[in-house]
Scaffold this motif. Structure first.
Motif, PDB file in Angstrom:
ATOM      1  N   GLY A  95     -26.079  14.108   2.543  1.00  0.00           N
ATOM      2  CA  GLY A  95     -26.610  13.843   3.869  1.00  0.00           C
ATOM      3  C   GLY A  95     -25.594  12.760   5.294  1.00  0.00           C
ATOM      4  N   LYS A 153     -30.981  13.733   3.087  1.00  0.00           N
ATOM      5  CA  LYS A 153     -31.544  12.662   3.500  1.00  0.00           C
ATOM      6  C   LYS A 153     -32.920  13.116   2.611  1.00  0.00           C
ATOM      7  CE  LYS A 153     -29.062  14.225   7.834  1.00  0.00           C
ATOM      8  NZ  LYS A 153     -29.208  14.824   8.933  1.00  0.00           N
ATOM      9  N   ASN A 201     -27.052  18.552   2.877  1.00  0.00           N
ATOM     10  CA  ASN A 201     -27.200  16.972   3.558  1.00  0.00           C
ATOM     11  C   ASN A 201     -28.783  17.136   3.406  1.00  0.00           C
ATOM     12  OD1 ASN A 201     -25.364  16.415   5.004  1.00  0.00           O
ATOM     13  ND2 ASN A 201     -24.888  18.677   5.864  1.00  0.00           N
TER      14      ASN A 201
END
Length: 237
Positions: free
Chosen positions: A141, A54, A50
């Motif tokens: 993400g 991101k 993640n």
């Protein structure tokens, strides 16, 4: 004459038997190693990916905005888009005022790590037919983490190089659940394709639609949650 006495002989140390691990201790050690490895994998899958995704998505969005500066003329629907290209930005106010992710051509792992993936055989944003995208609910993400919170009437924006298209959702994020093999949801006229035996149709679209898809559950599942929307506004930027 006696020979001189040599150094005193040292006693050889008594060798102690090598301790042997008991089977139970071996099993515990192996289980501990397995748990450590599993915990590391889980941390990477649900946290590490993640963070990286991101960061990558943010960089791609900035690069796209820079590319669009001073280049807003023409019709973005005619731009050449190759697999892996970022060509639009998706915004869903229901997910937050500052929520936005890049739209990447393709639905492979690379595309879905970079933002949301566009089914490249579906229509472009704003065109008659169905602009269909997919995104993760968890890991990489997790752009569609709040997918179940979507409601009929919610607005979804898609910005391209030349336009901002606004769609209004027809259903909520929990209304429609299908098997991953059902392709009618991404066809140009989904309602007609659903009625067809091969889930395709030659019906000519007369409405510009958007379809958002994601996994129905947070962990492994073959089911997909789907929302449909209809174009309600197109603004040249």
């Amino acid at each position: 004459m006696n020979a001189p006495a040599g150094p005193p002989r040292r006693e050889r140390p008594e060798l102690k038997p090598t301790p042997q691990l008991r089977p139970a201790r071996i099993v515990v050690s192996l289980l501990t190693c397995a748990l450590v490895i599993a915990a590391g994998w889980a941390a990477w899958s649900y946290i590490g990916t993640n963070v990286l995704a991101k960061h990558r998505q943010g960089e791609m969005a900035v690069a796209l905005a820079d590319d669009w500066k001073g280049n807003r003329q023409g019709d973005a629907a005619k731009d050449r888009v190759k697999l892996g290209d970022v060509f639009a930005v998706l915004r869903v106010p229901r997910f937050g005022d500052d929520w936005e992710v890049p739209v990447v051509s393709g639905i492979d792992d690379t595309a879905l790590t970079s933002g949301v993936g566009w089914f490249s055989d579906s229509q472009r944003p704003g065109q008659l037919g169905n602009f269909a995208v997919a995104g993760h609910r968890i890991t990489n993400g997790q752009p569609f983490r709040k997918f179940p919170e979507l409601r009929a009437g919610d607005l979804v924006e898609v910005e391209t190089r030349t336009h901002v298209y606004t769609y209004e959702l027809r259903n909520s994020g929990t209304d429609t659940r299908v098997d991953f093999s059902e392709i009618w949801v991404v066809q140009p006229v989904p309602e007609k394709a659903r009625e067809s035996k091969d889930q395709r149709t030659s019906a000519k679209p007369d409405t510009a639609l958007i379809t958002l898809t994601t996994c129905s559950e947070l962990f492994h599942t073959d089911d997909r949650s789907v929302v449909f929307g209809e174009l309600v506004d197109a603004e040249h930027v």
